[in-house]
Enzyme design. Sequence first.
Site, short mmCIF file in Angstrom:
data_model
loop_
_atom_site.label_atom_id
_atom_site.label_comp_id
_atom_site.label_asym_id
_atom_site.label_seq_id
_atom_site.Cartn_x
_atom_site.Cartn_y
_atom_site.Cartn_z
N GLY A 45 -32.11 -15.93 -15.42
CA GLY A 45 -31.54 -15.70 -14.09
C GLY A 45 -32.38 -16.12 -12.90
O GLY A 45 -31.83 -16.49 -11.86
N GLU A 99 -37.99 -12.14 -10.27
CA GLU A 99 -36.76 -11.74 -10.96
C GLU A 99 -35.53 -12.11 -10.14
O GLU A 99 -35.61 -12.22 -8.91
CB GLU A 99 -36.76 -10.21 -11.15
CG GLU A 99 -37.22 -9.75 -12.52
CD GLU A 99 -36.16 -9.93 -13.60
OE1 GLU A 99 -35.27 -10.78 -13.44
OE2 GLU A 99 -36.24 -9.21 -14.60
N ASP A 100 -34.39 -12.27 -10.80
CA ASP A 100 -33.14 -12.46 -10.07
C ASP A 100 -32.66 -11.13 -9.50
O ASP A 100 -32.20 -11.07 -8.37
CB ASP A 100 -32.06 -13.11 -10.96
CG ASP A 100 -31.81 -12.37 -12.27
OD1 ASP A 100 -32.56 -11.42 -12.60
OD2 ASP A 100 -30.87 -12.76 -12.99
N ASP A 103 -31.95 -4.24 -11.84
CA ASP A 103 -30.74 -3.44 -12.07
C ASP A 103 -31.19 -2.08 -12.62
O ASP A 103 -31.60 -1.20 -11.86
CB ASP A 103 -29.84 -4.23 -13.02
CG ASP A 103 -28.52 -3.57 -13.33
OD1 ASP A 103 -28.00 -2.85 -12.47
OD2 ASP A 103 -27.99 -3.78 -14.43
N LYS A 131 -30.73 -3.38 -7.01
CA LYS A 131 -29.65 -2.39 -7.05
C LYS A 131 -30.29 -1.01 -7.20
O LYS A 131 -30.40 -0.51 -8.33
CB LYS A 131 -28.76 -2.63 -8.28
CG LYS A 131 -27.76 -3.76 -8.20
CD LYS A 131 -26.88 -3.72 -9.47
CE LYS A 131 -26.14 -5.00 -9.69
NZ LYS A 131 -25.48 -5.04 -11.04
N PHE A 152 -21.24 -5.64 -9.96
CA PHE A 152 -21.62 -6.83 -10.72
C PHE A 152 -21.47 -8.08 -9.87
O PHE A 152 -20.41 -8.32 -9.28
CB PHE A 152 -20.78 -6.95 -11.99
CG PHE A 152 -21.32 -7.99 -12.92
CD1 PHE A 152 -22.37 -7.71 -13.77
CD2 PHE A 152 -20.79 -9.27 -12.92
CE1 PHE A 152 -22.90 -8.68 -14.60
CE2 PHE A 152 -21.31 -10.25 -13.75
CZ PHE A 152 -22.36 -9.96 -14.60
N VAL A 153 -22.54 -8.87 -9.78
CA VAL A 153 -22.53 -10.07 -8.93
C VAL A 153 -22.85 -11.33 -9.74
O VAL A 153 -23.50 -11.24 -10.79
CB VAL A 153 -23.54 -9.93 -7.76
CG1 VAL A 153 -23.11 -8.84 -6.80
CG2 VAL A 153 -24.96 -9.67 -8.26
N ASP A 159 -25.40 -14.86 -13.72
CA ASP A 159 -24.23 -15.33 -14.47
C ASP A 159 -23.30 -14.21 -14.89
O ASP A 159 -23.69 -13.04 -14.95
CB ASP A 159 -24.70 -16.03 -15.75
CG ASP A 159 -25.24 -15.04 -16.77
OD1 ASP A 159 -26.14 -14.24 -16.41
OD2 ASP A 159 -24.76 -15.03 -17.92
N ARG A 165 -23.95 -19.51 -12.60
CA ARG A 165 -25.34 -19.63 -12.13
C ARG A 165 -25.51 -20.73 -11.07
O ARG A 165 -26.40 -20.67 -10.25
CB ARG A 165 -26.28 -19.97 -13.30
CG ARG A 165 -26.39 -18.89 -14.35
CD ARG A 165 -27.57 -19.21 -15.27
NE ARG A 165 -27.54 -18.50 -16.53
CZ ARG A 165 -28.01 -17.26 -16.71
NH1 ARG A 165 -28.51 -16.60 -15.70
NH2 ARG A 165 -27.95 -16.69 -17.90
#
Length: 176
Positions: A45, A99-100, A103, A131, A152-153, A159, A165
């Site tokens: 990600g 990091e992307d 979560d 988040k 959820f994004v 993805d 992506r």
Amino acid sequence: MRIKDKLFKPFISSSEIQQRVAALSEQVTEAYSGLDPLFIGVLNGAFVFAADLFRNIKTPAEITFVKLASYSGLGSTGNVVTASGLDRDIAGRHVIVVEDIIDTGKTLHTFLPTLLTQSPASVKIASFLWKPEAAQCDIKPDYYCFSIPNAFVVGYGLDYDGYGRNLPELYVLADQ
Ligand code: IMP
């Protein structure tokens, strides 16, 4: 916009993203100037964010990547799998894990202790998204672009089941 069986709606525009990433790069450049930082991007990600962040770093720096995964479809599996490991000696280095999204925090909660056993000078986290409401571990980014609700994004490297992506902007699941 449809990706596979799900509908997504626009969330954060490409220009807002580029502005925030550039501002964050400036902040990181200032903090790490002359410290020879080593960026470690977490695949898959983070590759888009890591590229944009790193391209704007204005002090000598290195980047490498590790492949960790704990997600399938829309839910975190909680199992952190290290598919390909670290190829650098990080002893004495100032490390920034890229990091992307943070979560549940489980991925970094598992990965950070293995980094710390290798005696880096420091370890900080730079995440594109955070988040906070989804946290299940005591992991907080030191640097982040956007704090978002627990939804959820997709886009900008993130993805849904392998797709989305390549989108330059961020979308959120429409029926949440
Ligand atoms: P963790 O739950 O903090 O361990 O996050 C693990 C990984 O789940 C992240 O690096 C992302 O790749 C993925 N992930 C978490 N939330 C989302 C999301 O909203 N969209 C896409 N991927 C996500």
